[in-house]
Design a protein around this motif. Structure first.
Motif, PDB file in Angstrom:
ATOM      1  N   CYS B 124       0.775  -1.099   0.036  1.00 28.29           N
ATOM      2  CA  CYS B 124       0.179  -0.061  -0.075  1.00 28.29           C
ATOM      3  C   CYS B 124       0.844   1.216   0.034  1.00 28.29           C
ATOM      4  O   CYS B 124       0.241   2.351  -0.450  1.00 28.29           O
ATOM      5  N   GLY B 125       2.112   1.318   0.340  1.00 31.91           N
ATOM      6  CA  GLY B 125       2.902   2.538   0.162  1.00 31.91           C
ATOM      7  C   GLY B 125       3.147   3.227   1.546  1.00 31.91           C
ATOM      8  O   GLY B 125       3.314   4.640   1.466  1.00 31.91           O
ATOM      9  N   TYR B 126       2.552   2.785   2.599  1.00 37.04           N
ATOM     10  CA  TYR B 126       2.334   3.459   3.827  1.00 37.04           C
ATOM     11  C   TYR B 126       3.649   2.994   4.551  1.00 37.04           C
ATOM     12  O   TYR B 126       3.622   1.537   4.809  1.00 37.04           O
ATOM     13  N   ASP B 127       4.402   3.917   5.196  1.00 41.96           N
ATOM     14  CA  ASP B 127       5.485   3.447   6.364  1.00 41.96           C
ATOM     15  C   ASP B 127       5.044   3.961   7.833  1.00 41.96           C
ATOM     16  O   ASP B 127       5.049   5.257   7.767  1.00 41.96           O
ATOM     17  N   VAL B 128       4.693   2.927   8.440  1.00 43.74           N
ATOM     18  CA  VAL B 128       4.237   3.277   9.998  1.00 43.74           C
ATOM     19  C   VAL B 128       4.868   2.683  10.866  1.00 43.74           C
ATOM     20  O   VAL B 128       5.361   1.427  10.530  1.00 43.74           O
ATOM     21  N   PRO B 129       5.220   3.279  12.121  1.00 44.60           N
ATOM     22  CA  PRO B 129       6.094   2.385  12.983  1.00 44.60           C
ATOM     23  C   PRO B 129       5.034   1.294  13.667  1.00 44.60           C
ATOM     24  O   PRO B 129       3.961   1.438  13.658  1.00 44.60           O
ATOM     25  N   VAL B 130       5.540   0.171  14.251  1.00 45.06           N
ATOM     26  CA  VAL B 130       4.927  -1.072  14.576  1.00 45.06           C
ATOM     27  C   VAL B 130       3.930  -0.646  15.740  1.00 45.06           C
ATOM     28  O   VAL B 130       2.997  -1.109  15.920  1.00 45.06           O
ATOM     29  N   ASN B 131       4.492   0.239  16.544  1.00 43.56           N
ATOM     30  CA  ASN B 131       3.605   0.841  17.722  1.00 43.56           C
ATOM     31  C   ASN B 131       2.115   1.541  17.415  1.00 43.56           C
ATOM     32  O   ASN B 131       1.378   1.542  18.189  1.00 43.56           O
ATOM     33  N   ARG B 132       2.050   1.678  15.948  1.00 45.03           N
ATOM     34  CA  ARG B 132       0.878   2.069  15.534  1.00 45.03           C
ATOM     35  C   ARG B 132      -0.032   1.163  14.880  1.00 45.03           C
ATOM     36  O   ARG B 132      -1.215   1.383  14.476  1.00 45.03           O
ATOM     37  N   ILE B 133       0.461  -0.173  14.813  1.00 48.92           N
ATOM     38  CA  ILE B 133      -0.373  -1.224  14.368  1.00 48.92           C
ATOM     39  C   ILE B 133      -0.779  -2.169  15.578  1.00 48.92           C
ATOM     40  O   ILE B 133      -0.096  -2.785  16.603  1.00 48.92           O
ATOM     41  N   GLU B 134      -2.306  -1.826  15.640  1.00 48.14           N
ATOM     42  CA  GLU B 134      -2.689  -2.776  17.019  1.00 48.14           C
ATOM     43  C   GLU B 134      -3.289  -4.386  16.488  1.00 48.14           C
ATOM     44  O   GLU B 134      -3.794  -4.327  15.455  1.00 48.14           O
ATOM     45  N   GLU B 135      -3.028  -5.288  17.393  1.00 47.86           N
ATOM     46  CA  GLU B 135      -3.572  -6.464  17.141  1.00 47.86           C
ATOM     47  C   GLU B 135      -5.036  -6.543  17.267  1.00 47.86           C
ATOM     48  O   GLU B 135      -5.621  -6.029  18.316  1.00 47.86           O
ATOM     49  N   VAL B 136      -5.835  -7.319  16.300  1.00 46.01           N
ATOM     50  CA  VAL B 136      -7.531  -7.526  16.509  1.00 46.01           C
ATOM     51  C   VAL B 136      -7.883  -8.845  17.181  1.00 46.01           C
ATOM     52  O   VAL B 136      -8.598  -8.730  18.016  1.00 46.01           O
ATOM     53  N   ILE B 137      -7.199  -9.867  16.343  1.00 48.53           N
ATOM     54  CA  ILE B 137      -7.771 -11.186  16.586  1.00 48.53           C
ATOM     55  C   ILE B 137      -6.840 -12.093  15.534  1.00 48.53           C
ATOM     56  O   ILE B 137      -6.348 -11.757  14.671  1.00 48.53           O
ATOM     57  N   ARG B 138      -6.648 -13.381  16.356  1.00 45.16           N
ATOM     58  CA  ARG B 138      -6.248 -14.454  15.694  1.00 45.16           C
ATOM     59  C   ARG B 138      -7.059 -15.528  15.425  1.00 45.16           C
ATOM     60  O   ARG B 138      -7.977 -15.754  16.212  1.00 45.16           O
ATOM     61  N   PHE B 139      -6.797 -16.149  14.213  1.00 44.61           N
ATOM     62  CA  PHE B 139      -8.033 -17.290  13.917  1.00 44.61           C
ATOM     63  C   PHE B 139      -7.066 -18.178  12.924  1.00 44.61           C
ATOM     64  O   PHE B 139      -5.875 -18.088  12.461  1.00 44.61           O
ATOM     65  N   ARG B 140      -7.704 -19.350  12.640  1.00 42.11           N
ATOM     66  CA  ARG B 140      -7.169 -20.475  11.635  1.00 42.11           C
ATOM     67  C   ARG B 140      -7.854 -20.313  10.274  1.00 42.11           C
ATOM     68  O   ARG B 140      -8.921 -20.469  10.306  1.00 42.11           O
ATOM     69  N   SER B 141      -6.945 -20.083   9.182  1.00 41.06           N
ATOM     70  CA  SER B 141      -7.840 -20.208   7.986  1.00 41.06           C
ATOM     71  C   SER B 141      -7.624 -21.490   7.456  1.00 41.06           C
ATOM     72  O   SER B 141      -7.024 -22.278   7.529  1.00 41.06           O
ATOM     73  N   GLY B 142      -8.662 -21.920   6.596  1.00 39.16           N
ATOM     74  CA  GLY B 142      -8.650 -23.316   5.846  1.00 39.16           C
ATOM     75  C   GLY B 142      -8.641 -24.285   6.895  1.00 39.16           C
ATOM     76  O   GLY B 142      -7.956 -25.351   6.739  1.00 39.16           O
ATOM     77  N   VAL B 143      -9.555 -24.319   7.836  1.00 39.17           N
ATOM     78  CA  VAL B 143      -9.706 -25.072   8.829  1.00 39.17           C
ATOM     79  C   VAL B 143      -9.745 -26.905   8.217  1.00 39.17           C
ATOM     80  O   VAL B 143      -9.457 -27.717   9.002  1.00 39.17           O
ATOM     81  N   GLY B 144     -10.160 -26.753   7.114  1.00 38.50           N
ATOM     82  CA  GLY B 144     -10.172 -28.306   6.271  1.00 38.50           C
ATOM     83  C   GLY B 144      -9.054 -28.565   5.525  1.00 38.50           C
ATOM     84  O   GLY B 144      -8.932 -29.735   5.116  1.00 38.50           O
ATOM     85  N   THR B 145      -8.240 -27.674   5.185  1.00 33.36           N
ATOM     86  CA  THR B 145      -7.218 -27.770   4.390  1.00 33.36           C
ATOM     87  C   THR B 145      -5.891 -27.438   4.433  1.00 33.36           C
ATOM     88  O   THR B 145      -4.729 -28.201   4.617  1.00 33.36           O
ATOM     89  N   THR B 146      -5.582 -26.262   5.266  1.00 33.06           N
ATOM     90  CA  THR B 146      -4.295 -25.735   5.591  1.00 33.06           C
ATOM     91  C   THR B 146      -3.942 -25.422   7.262  1.00 33.06           C
ATOM     92  O   THR B 146      -2.968 -25.671   7.649  1.00 33.06           O
ATOM     93  N   GLY B 147      -5.192 -25.026   7.832  1.00 33.97           N
ATOM     94  CA  GLY B 147      -5.048 -24.859   9.188  1.00 33.97           C
ATOM     95  C   GLY B 147      -4.215 -23.849   9.590  1.00 33.97           C
ATOM     96  O   GLY B 147      -3.780 -23.853  10.861  1.00 33.97           O
TER      97      GLY B 147
END
Lengths: 216, 216
Positions: B124-147
């Motif tokens: 996207c071309g935006y350079d921001v420090p990591v402290n401006r990136i907040e975690e939202v949620i964690r999940f598993r994608s492709g629970v039937g295929t890749t997990g």
């Protein structure tokens, strides 16, 4: 459901009916490219509310793919010397039990909503006519891997729709039906949480909370 | 981006670095079972809001897997006699352009949020420090295929964070950066719509509308 043992990994047999990997070749903007893919079935999923108790009906099952996602770094680090008992001890299989919407693959020549109806019977034990199953949204799952279509539905059931003895899956499936209160559903989606669930489940729950839960 | 031609399908080479399929064997509740899997990288995705215009920053790209999902029934029906030009004519590749969150795979030995930061620059071309990136949620994608694990973040950027000439992907990637108004985002999630987007994108947009959009 989480009594899992004897975990080992082998090559994919050429005749696997579930996983058909291949390479797609194409030219894009004049440049030759390719992409590795796996063919997967389209699927349906049903956001299900039991109106008798105003609880969401969800399913829980042990997901080998999620378990593999949890153990693969360890397996790679030990190479061929895998001690299954040690794997089980280090990575309890219960941590690979997912919470999901009632769902199923499109592997029959009937309408998508009919497949949704059958899954509600087979997995959750509720028998409702298709006119009580409303379509919510269509999207593509695994846009990098499978690109298969998933159609998401919403359905309200009551205890009167229950069929004695139905639910829990068919054949060898081991599926637990679970009920989730609206408060539990809200709690689950809190920022900073970690899930074994897929993103379609999280979307379905949030869609329900946004569009249907206010009137309860 | 959608100038696609010469579409053909071949077997997966054994040395594919992107797709490693195999079979996991295990015993569950005393019964021998197996599950066919494909190893996929974990990934990060970033819900991105440009505060200068209060618009969501999303990416668009041609997804071969989604295109295959659209053409596979036709390909199977014609067998080996595939006429690429006819495929392109019947199934316009522009219909396989997806709208997605800025995202990337975890293929470097740096922290997940650092990978998110790099993807924001590269795609996207935006350079921001990591402290401006907040975690939202964690999940598993492709629970039937890749997990595989996906970690979703939220980040607010402004035009001042833009790096001249950055964005659009690296190497051979052809990624268009697109801005979505809050009204357009709401419209997009309406019941009955069909998307080429993955469910994680739909969840991310709905999460943003639910948790962040009210204060704008």
């Amino acid at each position: 459901m989480d009594k899992v043992s004897n975990v080992r990994v082998g090559p994919l047999p050429n005749d696997s009916p579930y996983m058909k990997p291949f390479r797609l070749y194409f030219k894009q903007n004049g440049k030759e490219k390719n992409w590795d893919l796996v063919k997967a079935h389209d699927s349906v999923a049903i956001i299900t509310l039991n109106k008798t108790r105003n609880k969401l009906v969800v399913v829980k099952q042990f997901r080998p793919a999620v378990y593999y996602g949890q153990i693969c770094d360890y397996l790679n680090s030990v190479g061929s010397e895998v001690d299954s008992e040690k794997v089980i001890e280090m990575f309890p299989p219960k941590n690979a039990i997912t919470m999901e919407l009632c769902a199923g693959i499109v592997d029959k020549d009937i309408s998508l909503v009919e497949i949704a109806r059958e899954e509600l019977i087979e997995e959750c034990g509720y028998d409702v006519p298709v006119n009580r199953i409303e379509e919510v949204i269509r999207f593509r799952s695994g846009v990098g891997t499978t690109g298969s279509l998933q159609v998401m539905y919403y359905c309200e059931v009551t205890d009167d729709d229950k069929i004695n003895g139905a639910g829990g899956g068919v054949d060898d499936e081991l599926i637990d039906v679970h009920e989730l209160s609206i408060e539990e559903a809200k709690e689950m989606l809190k920022q900073g949480t970690e899930h074994t669930s897929p993103p379609g489940f999280l979307f379905g729950i949030l869609w329900f909370l946004t569009n249907k839960a206010q009137n309860l």
